[in-house]
Design an enzyme around this catalytic site. Sequence first.
Site, PDB file in Angstrom:
ATOM      1  N   GLY A   1       1.052  -1.218  -0.119  1.00  0.00           N
ATOM      2  CA  GLY A   1      -0.319  -0.049  -0.057  1.00  0.00           C
ATOM      3  C   GLY A   1       1.038   1.455   0.234  1.00  0.00           C
ATOM      4  O   GLY A   1       2.087   0.943  -0.302  1.00  0.00           O
TER       5      GLY A   1
ATOM      6  N   GLU B   1      -6.441  -7.598 -28.819  1.00  0.00           N
ATOM      7  CA  GLU B   1      -5.438  -9.025 -27.750  1.00  0.00           C
ATOM      8  C   GLU B   1      -4.222  -9.531 -28.373  1.00  0.00           C
ATOM      9  O   GLU B   1      -3.330  -9.519 -27.733  1.00  0.00           O
ATOM     10  CB  GLU B   1      -6.199  -9.459 -27.227  1.00  0.00           C
ATOM     11  CG  GLU B   1      -6.177 -11.056 -26.652  1.00  0.00           C
ATOM     12  CD  GLU B   1      -6.096 -10.377 -24.918  1.00  0.00           C
ATOM     13  OE1 GLU B   1      -5.739  -8.650 -25.011  1.00  0.00           O
ATOM     14  OE2 GLU B   1      -5.703 -11.001 -24.366  1.00  0.00           O
TER      15      GLU B   1
ATOM     16  N   LYS C   1      -1.148  -9.608 -26.579  1.00  0.00           N
ATOM     17  CA  LYS C   1      -0.343 -10.800 -25.910  1.00  0.00           C
ATOM     18  C   LYS C   1       0.958 -10.641 -26.447  1.00  0.00           C
ATOM     19  O   LYS C   1       2.065 -11.257 -25.896  1.00  0.00           O
ATOM     20  CB  LYS C   1      -0.873 -11.961 -26.871  1.00  0.00           C
ATOM     21  CG  LYS C   1      -1.937 -12.430 -26.517  1.00  0.00           C
ATOM     22  CD  LYS C   1      -2.156 -12.862 -25.231  1.00  0.00           C
ATOM     23  CE  LYS C   1      -2.528 -11.884 -23.741  1.00  0.00           C
ATOM     24  NZ  LYS C   1      -3.417 -11.335 -23.081  1.00  0.00           N
TER      25      LYS C   1
ATOM     26  N   GLU D   1       2.955  -8.123 -24.811  1.00  0.00           N
ATOM     27  CA  GLU D   1       3.592  -8.074 -23.592  1.00  0.00           C
ATOM     28  C   GLU D   1       5.148  -9.198 -23.491  1.00  0.00           C
ATOM     29  O   GLU D   1       5.730  -8.973 -22.382  1.00  0.00           O
ATOM     30  CB  GLU D   1       2.087  -8.846 -22.929  1.00  0.00           C
ATOM     31  CG  GLU D   1       1.154  -7.888 -22.097  1.00  0.00           C
ATOM     32  CD  GLU D   1       0.329  -8.301 -21.731  1.00  0.00           C
ATOM     33  OE1 GLU D   1      -0.618  -9.356 -22.673  1.00  0.00           O
ATOM     34  OE2 GLU D   1       0.392  -8.267 -21.058  1.00  0.00           O
TER      35      GLU D   1
ATOM     36  N   HIS E   1      -5.556   3.933 -43.601  1.00  0.00           N
ATOM     37  CA  HIS E   1      -5.566   5.642 -43.751  1.00  0.00           C
ATOM     38  C   HIS E   1      -4.802   5.611 -42.804  1.00  0.00           C
ATOM     39  O   HIS E   1      -4.395   6.554 -41.697  1.00  0.00           O
ATOM     40  CB  HIS E   1      -6.801   5.298 -42.363  1.00  0.00           C
ATOM     41  CG  HIS E   1      -8.337   5.234 -43.099  1.00  0.00           C
ATOM     42  ND1 HIS E   1      -8.534   6.290 -43.403  1.00  0.00           N
ATOM     43  CD2 HIS E   1      -9.097   3.779 -43.374  1.00  0.00           C
ATOM     44  CE1 HIS E   1     -10.063   6.023 -44.113  1.00  0.00           C
ATOM     45  NE2 HIS E   1     -10.258   4.291 -43.608  1.00  0.00           N
TER      46      HIS E   1
HETATM   47  O1  M6R Z   1      -7.054  -7.998 -13.776  1.00  0.00           O
HETATM   48  P1  M6R Z   1      -7.002  -7.036 -14.517  1.00  0.00           P
HETATM   49  O2  M6R Z   1      -8.377  -7.824 -16.209  1.00  0.00           O
HETATM   50  O3  M6R Z   1      -8.024  -5.686 -14.015  1.00  0.00           O
HETATM   51  O4  M6R Z   1      -6.477  -6.514 -15.369  1.00  0.00           O
HETATM   52  C1  M6R Z   1      -6.591  -5.512 -16.320  1.00  0.00           C
HETATM   53  C2  M6R Z   1      -5.266  -5.144 -17.202  1.00  0.00           C
HETATM   54  O5  M6R Z   1      -3.937  -5.227 -16.413  1.00  0.00           O
HETATM   55  C3  M6R Z   1      -4.740  -6.768 -18.052  1.00  0.00           C
HETATM   56  O6  M6R Z   1      -5.201  -7.197 -18.663  1.00  0.00           O
HETATM   57  C4  M6R Z   1      -3.216  -6.717 -18.209  1.00  0.00           C
HETATM   58  O7  M6R Z   1      -3.253  -5.924 -19.993  1.00  0.00           O
HETATM   59  C5  M6R Z   1      -2.776  -8.322 -18.847  1.00  0.00           C
HETATM   60  N1  M6R Z   1      -1.333  -8.276 -18.572  1.00  0.00           N
HETATM   61  C6  M6R Z   1      -2.890  -8.877 -20.348  1.00  0.00           C
HETATM   62  O8  M6R Z   1      -1.937  -9.852 -20.546  1.00  0.00           O
END
Ligand code: M6R
Length: 625
Positions: free
Chosen positions: A116, A498, A502, A505, A521
């Site tokens: 926190g 998506e 993926k 990331e 465009h």
């Molecule tokens: O836990 P959440 O679904 O709220 O998380 C949202 C995003 O942080 C999450 O989907 C992130 O984009 C992932 N790393 C995607 O693979």
Amino acid sequence: MLRHSHNFQNILGKTMCGIVGYIGSKPACTIIMNGLKRLEYRGYDSAGIATIENGILVISKRAGKVADLEKIINPTELTSTIGIGHTRWATHGEPNDINAHPHSDFSGNITIIHNGIIENYLAIKKKLLLDGYSFKSETDSEVLAVFIGDLYKRTKDLEKAVRLALTEIDGTFGLVVMSVYEPNTLIAARRGSPIVFGIGEDEYIIASDASAIIQHTRQVIYLEDNEMVVINREGYTTKTIDNQTTNGEIHELEFDLKSIEKGGFEHFMLKEIYEQPSTFRDAIRGRLLIEEGNVKLGGLRVVADKLRNAKRLIIIGCGTSWHSGLVGEYMIERLAQIPVEVEYASEFRYRSPIIYPDDVVIAISQSGETADTYAALREAKLKGATVLGIVNVVGSSIARETDAGVYSHAGPEIGVASTKAFTSQLAVLSLLALYLGRLKNVSSIEGKRLAEAISAIPEKIQYILDHSDSIKAIAKEYAHAQNFLYLGRGYNFPVALEGALKLKEISYIHAEGYPAAEMKHGPIALIDDNMPVVFIATKDDVYDKILSGIEEVRARKGKVIAIASEGDTQISKVASHVIYVPNTLPMLMPILSVIPLQLLSYYTAVERGCNVDMPRNLAKSVTVE
Ligand code: M6R
């Protein structure tokens, strides 16, 4: 979703940090180190542990991984049956040994682990400095430890000192306190950062995440905001930080140990991709009424009228959850004819959104702890909207903050890149679309057709997984690409987004997703013979237009990887590579078309030698702004 009373906080804390505390009859060190390993997936940059050995606090902490911490401790010397451990993700002060938790008070007799952010830590620190205290670290958490120590000096009562400190601080905490003054007591408290308290046989384990508890017990209490638990060897008491006793309702954890282990797979991500036939089944189990062409969503019963009369739905989420919201928008608008807006939670929370009394806001989140989504949900609630959740983690902050909702039941998702949580969210959204459609104009015949199609999805996912060999070879061929483009239209446009997310990331290849028609465009300028372009080209009413897009890429020597419908004989003539998926209704196609893209990014990342489950700079739940 779960009914609880709450005192609200504006932000969630840095809960990608991990907390483990133990008191019982076994050596605490081993249990805590194992617990910290279970929490590694959340992302962290240092780790530490404290136990009480023969009346003395023994603290070891280290920048780096839990494995680095393991190198500096000797479990045979740490025989204590009480202790606390932490994985830190730096916010105040760089990740080094000193800033790592646990932090202690001036006397070195009280120690804490804290998730926190203490917002008023500078003011408290200033006062403590004037009183003659000094600090070793740059952290807000050490200020809290010293503050508790100062209050203990005055009260000679650990619980009271903790309570007084917590009522003085602004900000968030998931906290565990341990002291040689009361060597058989642990005190844990929560505001904004999750604390789960596990009740075992002759032992108690506290953690920020149930994954660190399940090995020991299924009986847990989720602490509420501003609630604490005082634990000793005889039992425990839950109370508010204002000293009012609370109920401490005991819940049963629903997942099992197997679901948080790799089970023979090389990575959690691959395991989670392969789990999708069963996780999808879990998401729809008991909810589809095929003969009636309808859906039963018990969690929405209390808001059925609100939903029936809703003039608009607003879906909020981040990352992958935002992408599933986009698919949901297409599904719901098509079936229920209710206008749907999908917003990034981070934008929604700050732009003073206009909310009408007839609006229903749906927050989508795997973790249920994403700070932006939580804050956006609070904003919507404040403005009078009915707020619903599509959440995976049971008992999470977002689930508890909503008026009602539907759990997605994907089970624990450990890989940072979300896969099975996405398809489970789509499962729930397809059910929701059908449910809303049936409240409006969808006939039982059309409903039945859709319900049957939904129930057939798991075996189609399985089919894709069983025929995925070619994807590895494609990944190998393009693993050295610098850029990727993903294009799709209609229901498959969010899948393009998506797929690109993926890939970037976990493989760190720059990738962009676009609606296919947008290519001309701008993005078309990027295309040359080095640019792989992934087209989601399944058979639907925009298929011909997608084919034209493919031709445009081919004309510029781009390499086309197409995701196509089984039986399509045309596509292989124009694409360099084709990955076929079984047929289904267009609105359900994203659930199938995303699977090859998950595998493509997985194999690409493996080929590039990347850390698939814990990609750089990313945390599983993003609980800071
Ligand atoms: O836990 P959440 O679904 O709220 O998380 C949202 C995003 O942080 C999450 O989907 C992130 O984009 C992932 N790393 C995607 O693979």
